[in-house]
Scaffold this active site. Structure first.
Site, PDB file in Angstrom:
ATOM      1  N   TRP A 168       3.448  25.089  47.971  1.00 32.56           N
ATOM      2  CA  TRP A 168       3.028  26.007  46.910  1.00 32.56           C
ATOM      3  C   TRP A 168       2.253  25.208  45.873  1.00 32.56           C
ATOM      4  O   TRP A 168       2.122  23.983  46.034  1.00 32.56           O
ATOM      5  CB  TRP A 168       4.257  26.689  46.276  1.00 32.56           C
ATOM      6  N   ASP A 169       1.774  25.872  44.812  1.00 32.58           N
ATOM      7  CA  ASP A 169       1.018  25.078  43.841  1.00 32.58           C
ATOM      8  C   ASP A 169       1.908  24.326  42.851  1.00 32.58           C
ATOM      9  O   ASP A 169       1.472  23.856  41.827  1.00 32.58           O
ATOM     10  CB  ASP A 169      -0.081  25.907  43.137  1.00 32.58           C
ATOM     11  N   TRP A 170       3.180  24.208  43.187  1.00 29.30           N
ATOM     12  CA  TRP A 170       4.119  23.304  42.509  1.00 29.30           C
ATOM     13  C   TRP A 170       5.034  22.647  43.530  1.00 29.30           C
ATOM     14  O   TRP A 170       5.917  21.893  43.163  1.00 29.30           O
ATOM     15  CB  TRP A 170       4.985  24.048  41.481  1.00 29.30           C
TER      16      TRP A 170
ATOM     17  N   ASN B 229       5.356  39.644  44.673  1.00 26.74           N
ATOM     18  CA  ASN B 229       4.673  38.889  43.634  1.00 26.74           C
ATOM     19  C   ASN B 229       3.167  38.864  43.903  1.00 26.74           C
ATOM     20  O   ASN B 229       2.727  38.219  44.879  1.00 26.74           O
ATOM     21  CB  ASN B 229       5.192  37.453  43.596  1.00 26.74           C
ATOM     22  N   GLU B 230       2.429  39.560  43.083  1.00 27.87           N
ATOM     23  CA  GLU B 230       0.967  39.466  43.010  1.00 27.87           C
ATOM     24  C   GLU B 230       0.194  39.938  44.246  1.00 27.87           C
ATOM     25  O   GLU B 230      -1.003  39.687  44.351  1.00 27.87           O
ATOM     26  CB  GLU B 230       0.536  38.029  42.647  1.00 27.87           C
TER      27      GLU B 230
ATOM     28  N   GLU C 271       4.949  36.672  33.803  1.00 31.59           N
ATOM     29  CA  GLU C 271       4.532  35.295  34.136  1.00 31.59           C
ATOM     30  C   GLU C 271       3.471  34.836  33.166  1.00 31.59           C
ATOM     31  O   GLU C 271       2.506  35.553  32.903  1.00 31.59           O
ATOM     32  CB  GLU C 271       3.920  35.211  35.536  1.00 31.59           C
TER      33      GLU C 271
HETATM   34  C1  BMA Z   1       2.015  32.638  39.741  1.00 27.75           C
HETATM   35  C2  BMA Z   1       3.230  32.553  40.584  1.00 27.75           C
HETATM   36  C3  BMA Z   1       3.144  31.463  41.547  1.00 27.75           C
HETATM   37  C4  BMA Z   1       2.391  30.292  41.050  1.00 27.75           C
HETATM   38  C5  BMA Z   1       2.072  30.367  39.593  1.00 27.75           C
HETATM   39  C6  BMA Z   1       1.223  29.252  39.093  1.00 27.75           C
HETATM   40  O1  BMA Z   1       1.347  33.727  39.647  1.00 27.75           O
HETATM   41  O2  BMA Z   1       3.569  33.771  41.111  1.00 27.75           O
HETATM   42  O3  BMA Z   1       2.605  31.930  42.734  1.00 27.75           O
HETATM   43  O4  BMA Z   1       3.064  29.167  41.346  1.00 27.75           O
HETATM   44  O5  BMA Z   1       1.422  31.545  39.361  1.00 27.75           O
HETATM   45  O6  BMA Z   1      -0.068  29.265  39.615  1.00 27.75           O
END
Ligand code: BMA
Length: 806
Positions: A157-159, A407-408, A500
């Site tokens: 993932w991006d983390w 999510n998204e 978020e």
């Molecule tokens: C979001 C989350 C993750 C992601 C974060 C940072 O929208 O739902 O998917 O890690 O942004 O980019």
């Protein structure tokens, strides 16, 4: 455990995962260290076999029904008993129960579980759909994560690290009965003045026929009913009325009484603990758009929380101790809600038990994130089974406030060329999955709660493109991180509920030491960049420094400042959106925790150590808040917020100091704070309070009913301020409780003073504080392990913003 193609085997733990087994037997290097992740990617491409022998006594085999129960088995597997295939699994979120009577023998039996590579199966599944099903890319990843029902973030993932683990993380057991088995118990509450009527539904699989007694006891009330059991599935029901109910409340609003529920049928029993409350999502058209707020027992709750990701990329390390420690930290920072995010997992029962016991509301996503998904009949049926099980398993938890589809994914339709060019195709898939299957299943299995198809979205019937309307429903606001806007951009929007928003920082030095050797202690060194999964992440952090701060000289200084910067970003957003109450009724920052040691948006490091943000969260999420807002027109507004339900008399004190610590002005303003409110107390032109904005700063104090909170405000960017070199002195004493007391004093005002006990697990009661000469501060450190005063003293490290100006 062994690779299917290999000659060797290693012992594996159940519950546990294959990567942990390889690690603990020395077959692989630590995947969290440096870039070792790249050396372990082969594991996800292999097939793995778990096998063992077990004993079955003859008496067990005399029962009429013998079944294998499997929960949380990751993911695509073939399970055989004594050489007979008894089950194929393809969804780690489902519970499988199969009759295995005919395959068992008295004495020694053998079980073999063959896990197919999830990566390979996902690829095969893409070939069954005649058009692409895109998903988000990560720097190190396993492709097509959206094609299988496995924790999406295992694939990177991006983390997060990419670790395509497999294994068994939940129950695997044999059950035996000659009467029946209780598969689920669910309850529905009807509240009226002075009583609550609880309908208890019992889902029973019966292996005999005939009359039995259904016994239900709830909070001391008992109901015994004669019922008829039929072979197969039975649905039984009883109603219990509780007089003078003690209601369950979220943290900060009241207590969390839980009522014991016991259900018995034909010798079988199931127990639960129930919190009596109503929870409602209120989404209504109003003057600002479409509202989004939670009411518990009819009371609007300002939601303060963060997003939760799986606690470790190695499932075996997601122990109850680790997870509860994180949840306790959330509560300690005055959170009343967390969002179990859709790129992770449905958590175990004890996770929700903890939230019930402590009043932490849970926004529960279904596990779909940042992707498009197929809508083949197989996939839909697989998801239907998953969702049905998870709802029936979890719906009696008082903590759960909402079911959210994904999510998204709604917004994701604009992310990919394929879906931009053919939105109709993908919107049909989307609707089939998130309304046709999941929405319908929620309506059927839990009519007591709302279903919100996507975070963010504008409700069940809104399929419009572009989900950036912060005025409608919940929103994700990423303008500051992903679009590199200034912090003031947070103040330019008023979301109805921001589910978020985030800003990254480096983890603490001791966490960095867990993944990088010292020669990598530089923001642009390869390993420092490797443990940064967000595009341009480190560059963004440094670039943002240049807008607000002076550049640090040392690596430690960079790490410290990145944490200050992150804390200020989130503070700017949350304070503004709390001021906007009741238009805005909730903030969930991204993200509470990390699943490996890395640079990320988390407020708690991998391993549990609080970043400075987490301490600052404790202040900006406190029930009382005093804050300043400098308008673009040149005024400074002072605001006070009160999340308590009762009105109180309060005093707001405004003090102006110079940077030597001389007080130039003091005003004490008496105010009445309504319960659950936020209001502007006063507004001054900056020119009046701070004729030379770089020469002075402001301290705000709000006192009410014995409580006192403080805040500070600079009239210009910190980099322009003449901060003086403070001489900070610390004296330390051991406390009888086993903790430590630190007395901090200084010779000139010191800002964002950070105190770290490096390498010692535990927390201070406050951090990232302002120090003034003549006003020493006492901080307490509560360690999570025993240690001496000398060791604590040696581990102390103090930093402050002033050091960058020296
Ligand atoms: C979001 C989350 C993750 C992601 C974060 C940072 O929208 O739902 O998917 O890690 O942004 O980019």
């Amino acid at each position: 455990m062994q690779p299917k193609s290999g000659e060797w085997a290693v012992p594996a733990t159940v519950p546990g995962d294959n990567v942990s087994a390889l690690l603990s037997t020395g077959k692989i290097p630590d995947p969290y260290w440096a870039d070792n992740e790249l050396q372990v990617q082969w594991i996800g491409r292999e097939d793995w076999v778990y096998s063992r022998a077990f004993e079955v006594g003859p008496a067990f085999l005399e029962e009429r029904a013998i079944f294998l129960n499997i929960e949380n088995l990751d993911t695509v597997a073939a399970i055989s008993l004594n050489g007979h295939l008894v089950l194929r699994t393809e969804n780690m979120y489902r519970r499988y129960r199969v009759d295995v009577r005919e395959f068992l023998v008295p004495g020694t039996n053998a079980i073999r579980i063959e896990f197919s590579s999830s990566e390979r199966i996902a690829l095969e599944k893409t070939k069954q759909v005649p058009y692409p099903i895109p998903t988000t890319k990560s720097p190190v990843e396993s492709p097509h994560r959206n094609m299988i029902r496995k924790v999406p973030c295992h694939a990177g993932w991006d983390w997060g690290i990419c670790l395509m683990v497999s294994g068994i993380y939940g129950d695997i057991s044999l059950g035996a009965t000659s009467s029946c088995r209780i598969d689920y118990v669910t309850t529905t509450q009807k509240h009226s003045a002075g009583s609550v009527e609880v309908t208890v539904e019992v889902y029973v699989e019966s292996f005999t026929e005939g009359g039995v007694e259904l016994q239900v006891s709830l909070g001391g009330e008992r109901v015994f009913l004669p019922v008829q059991l039929h072979l197969g599935a039975n649905h039984l029901e009883a109603t219990v009325t509780l007089a003078n109910p003690r209601l369950w409340w979220p943290a900060g609003y009241g207590e969390q009484p839980l009522y014991d529920l016991t259900v018995r049928v034909a010798g079988e029993e199931m127990r639960k603990r129930i919190g009596l409350r109503t929870v409602q999502l209120v989404t209504e058209e109003d003057a600002h758009g479409l509202s989004f707020l939670f009411q518990v027992n009819g009371v609007p709750i300002f939601c303060k929380g963060a997003n939760w990701i799986p606690a470790d990329a190695l499932p075996q390390r997601q122990t109850r101790e680790v997870v509860e420690d994180l949840l306790r930290s959330a509560l300690a920072a005055n959170m009343n809600i967390i969002r179990v995010w859709g790129g992770g997992q449905y958590e175990p029962d004890w996770f929700y038990d903890f939230c019930d016991e402590h009043g932490l509301l849970v926004w529960q996503d279904f596990m779909f994130a940042c992707s498009l998904y197929p809508s083949t009949p197989d996939f839909l049926e697989n998801v239907r089974q998953e969702v049905r099980h998870q709802i029936k398993r979890l719906r009696d938890h008082a903590c759960i406030a909402l079911w959210c589809g994904n999510n998204e994914n709604h917004g994701a339709m604009t992310w990919y060329e394929a879906s931009r060019n053919n939105r109709d195709r993908y919107i049909v898939d989307y609707d089939r999955l998130f309304e046709g299957v999941i929405g319908k299943t929620v309506d059927e299995c839990d009519p007591t709660r709302s279903y919100w198809p996507c975070s963010p979205c504008a409700g069940r019937d809104d399929y419009s493109e572009g989900l950036l309307d912060v005025n409608r429903g919940d929103s994700h606001y990423w303008g500051v991180w992903h679009e590199e806007k200034p912090f003031s951009a947070f103040q330019e929007i008023t979301p109805r509920f921001c589910s978020e928003f985030g800003y990254q920082s480096f983890p603490s030095m001791e966490t960095i030491r867990a993944y990088a050797p010292e020669d990598q202690f530089n923001l642009t060194a390869p390993i420092m960049e490797y443990h940064q999964r967000s595009w341009r992440g480190n560059s963004r952090i440094i670039e943002m420094f240049s807008r607000y701060f002076r550049m640090p000289q040392s690596f430690e200084g960079f790490v410290y400042l990145s944490q200050v910067q992150q804390a200020l970003a989130m503070k700017t957003a949350v304070e503004d959106w709390r001021r906007a109450r009741p238009v805005c009724m909730g903030t969930l920052y991204w993200q509470l925790n990390d699943n490996w040691p890395a640079c990320s948006w988390s407020s708690i490091d991998y391993g549990g150590k609080w970043k400075l943000l987490h301490y600052v969260t404790k202040r900006f999420y406190a029930p009382l808040l005093v804050s300043a807002f400098q308008t673009p027109e040149g005024d400074v507004q002072i605001w006070a917020g009160n999340d308590h339900l009762t009105e109180s008399d309060a005093t707001v004190t405004v003090e102006i100091f110079d940077f030597s610590g001389n007080r130039l002005r003091r005003e004490a303003l008496p105010v009445k704070l309504e319960g659950g409110s936020s209001r502007k107390i006063v507004s001054w032109p900056v020119a009046e309070l701070a004729p030379e904005p770089t020469k002075v700063w402001m301290r705000l104090t709000l006192e009410s009913g014995g409580a006192s909170v403080q805040n500070e405000h600079f009239f210009s960017e910190p980099k322009k301020l003449p901060l003086q070199k403070p001489d900070i002195a610390a004296t330390v004493e051991a406390e009888a409780s086993g903790g430590f007391r630190v007395l901090l004093s200084c010779t000139s005002p010191a800002f964002y003073v950070s105190i770290q006990a490096e390498g010692i697990r535990g927390e201070f009661d406050d951090n990232c504080i302002t120090l003034l000469p003549g006003e020493p501060r006492v901080l307490h450190f509560v360690p999570k392990e025993e240690g001496t005063l000398e060791a604590f003293q040696a581990a102390l490290r103090i930093e402050c913003l002033n050091a960058l100006h020296a």
